[in-house]
Design a protein around this motif. Structure first.
Motif, mmCIF file in Angstrom:
data_model
loop_
_atom_site.group_PDB
_atom_site.id
_atom_site.type_symbol
_atom_site.label_atom_id
_atom_site.label_comp_id
_atom_site.label_asym_id
_atom_site.label_seq_id
_atom_site.Cartn_x
_atom_site.Cartn_y
_atom_site.Cartn_z
ATOM 1 N N SER A 47 0.825 -1.211 0.000
ATOM 2 C CA SER A 47 0.000 0.000 0.000
ATOM 3 C C SER A 47 0.858 1.259 0.000
ATOM 4 O O SER A 47 0.508 2.247 -0.647
ATOM 5 C CB SER A 47 -0.945 0.004 1.199
ATOM 6 N N ALA A 48 1.987 1.256 0.698
ATOM 7 C CA ALA A 48 2.869 2.425 0.693
ATOM 8 C C ALA A 48 3.476 2.653 -0.686
ATOM 9 O O ALA A 48 3.648 3.799 -1.115
ATOM 10 C CB ALA A 48 3.970 2.269 1.735
ATOM 11 N N ILE A 49 3.781 1.598 -1.387
ATOM 12 C CA ILE A 49 4.311 1.734 -2.749
ATOM 13 C C ILE A 49 3.222 2.259 -3.687
ATOM 14 O O ILE A 49 3.492 3.116 -4.542
ATOM 15 C CB ILE A 49 4.885 0.390 -3.240
ATOM 16 N N ILE A 50 1.998 1.794 -3.512
ATOM 17 C CA ILE A 50 0.898 2.298 -4.328
ATOM 18 C C ILE A 50 0.663 3.775 -4.040
ATOM 19 O O ILE A 50 0.426 4.567 -4.956
ATOM 20 C CB ILE A 50 -0.377 1.459 -4.105
ATOM 21 N N TYR A 51 0.749 4.169 -2.759
ATOM 22 C CA TYR A 51 0.623 5.585 -2.421
ATOM 23 C C TYR A 51 1.757 6.397 -3.037
ATOM 24 O O TYR A 51 1.549 7.527 -3.484
ATOM 25 C CB TYR A 51 0.612 5.798 -0.914
ATOM 26 N N ALA A 52 2.955 5.848 -3.072
ATOM 27 C CA ALA A 52 4.087 6.556 -3.683
ATOM 28 C C ALA A 52 3.855 6.743 -5.179
ATOM 29 O O ALA A 52 4.084 7.835 -5.717
ATOM 30 C CB ALA A 52 5.380 5.805 -3.435
ATOM 31 N N TYR A 53 3.382 5.712 -5.858
ATOM 32 C CA TYR A 53 3.090 5.838 -7.290
ATOM 33 C C TYR A 53 1.967 6.844 -7.532
ATOM 34 O O TYR A 53 2.022 7.647 -8.464
ATOM 35 C CB TYR A 53 2.717 4.496 -7.902
ATOM 36 N N THR A 54 0.941 6.801 -6.695
ATOM 37 C CA THR A 54 -0.159 7.751 -6.818
ATOM 38 C C THR A 54 0.332 9.174 -6.589
ATOM 39 O O THR A 54 -0.070 10.106 -7.287
ATOM 40 C CB THR A 54 -1.275 7.407 -5.814
ATOM 41 N N TYR A 55 1.217 9.353 -5.619
ATOM 42 C CA TYR A 55 1.781 10.675 -5.339
ATOM 43 C C TYR A 55 2.607 11.169 -6.523
ATOM 44 O O TYR A 55 2.516 12.351 -6.883
ATOM 45 C CB TYR A 55 2.633 10.616 -4.068
ATOM 46 N N ILE A 56 3.382 10.289 -7.112
ATOM 47 C CA ILE A 56 4.184 10.677 -8.277
ATOM 48 C C ILE A 56 3.276 11.139 -9.415
ATOM 49 O O ILE A 56 3.515 12.181 -10.031
ATOM 50 C CB ILE A 56 5.093 9.514 -8.723
ATOM 51 N N ILE A 57 2.219 10.389 -9.678
ATOM 52 C CA ILE A 57 1.282 10.770 -10.742
ATOM 53 C C ILE A 57 0.619 12.097 -10.412
ATOM 54 O O ILE A 57 0.517 12.986 -11.272
ATOM 55 C CB ILE A 57 0.232 9.654 -10.955
ATOM 56 N N LEU A 58 0.195 12.272 -9.171
ATOM 57 C CA LEU A 58 -0.475 13.500 -8.764
ATOM 58 C C LEU A 58 0.440 14.716 -8.891
ATOM 59 O O LEU A 58 0.031 15.766 -9.398
ATOM 60 C CB LEU A 58 -0.980 13.356 -7.325
#
Length: 129
Positions: A47-58
């Motif tokens: 989940s932390a990696i998914i949040y990191a990817y989402t943050y990068i996209i955002l």
């Protein structure tokens, strides 16, 4: 702002992403070192990696929007921080420390360009200097 060039919109997301990664790792390390967390609850899980990817996209999308609409950067940053909070909010039930940490780091990273703007633009707000 007058001083912003195309290079600024390229380098700022890189700084924001590096900030997210470094601060998350440091708080992870400090939480384990100070023995606040005994498990792997704050490590880089799925989940932390998914949040990191989402943050990068955002952050990259926000930089593109700010490049197009230069005068509405604060409005789009507020909207991006609300979106970020809504995305991470469901994790607060099961992982309150990690969820609140991810929200705090993400929001402070989203507003990082404005800290650089305050530092750079001393003629706009001379009372801050």
């Amino acid at each position: 702002m007058k001083y912003r060039t195309g290079f600024y919109y390229f380098i700022m997301p890189i700084i924001q992403i590096a900030f997210y990664y470094v601060v998350y790792e440091l708080t992870n390390y400090l939480a384990h070192k100070m023995e606040y967390v005994y498990s792997r609850g704050v490590s880089w899980g799925i989940s932390a990696i998914i949040y990191a990817y989402t943050y990068i996209i955002l952050v990259v999308v926000l930089a593109g929007i700010n490049f197009i609409f230069k005068r509405k950067g604060l409005l789009f940053s507020v909207l991006a921080s609300i979106i970020w909070g809504v995305i991470v909010y469901p994790s607060l039930d099961s992982f309150p420390y990690r969820g609140s940490l991810v929200i705090l780091i993400g929001v402070s990273g989203i507003f990082m360009p404005f800290l650089f703007a305050i530092k750079k633009c001393n003629t706009c707000m001379p009372e801050l200097h």
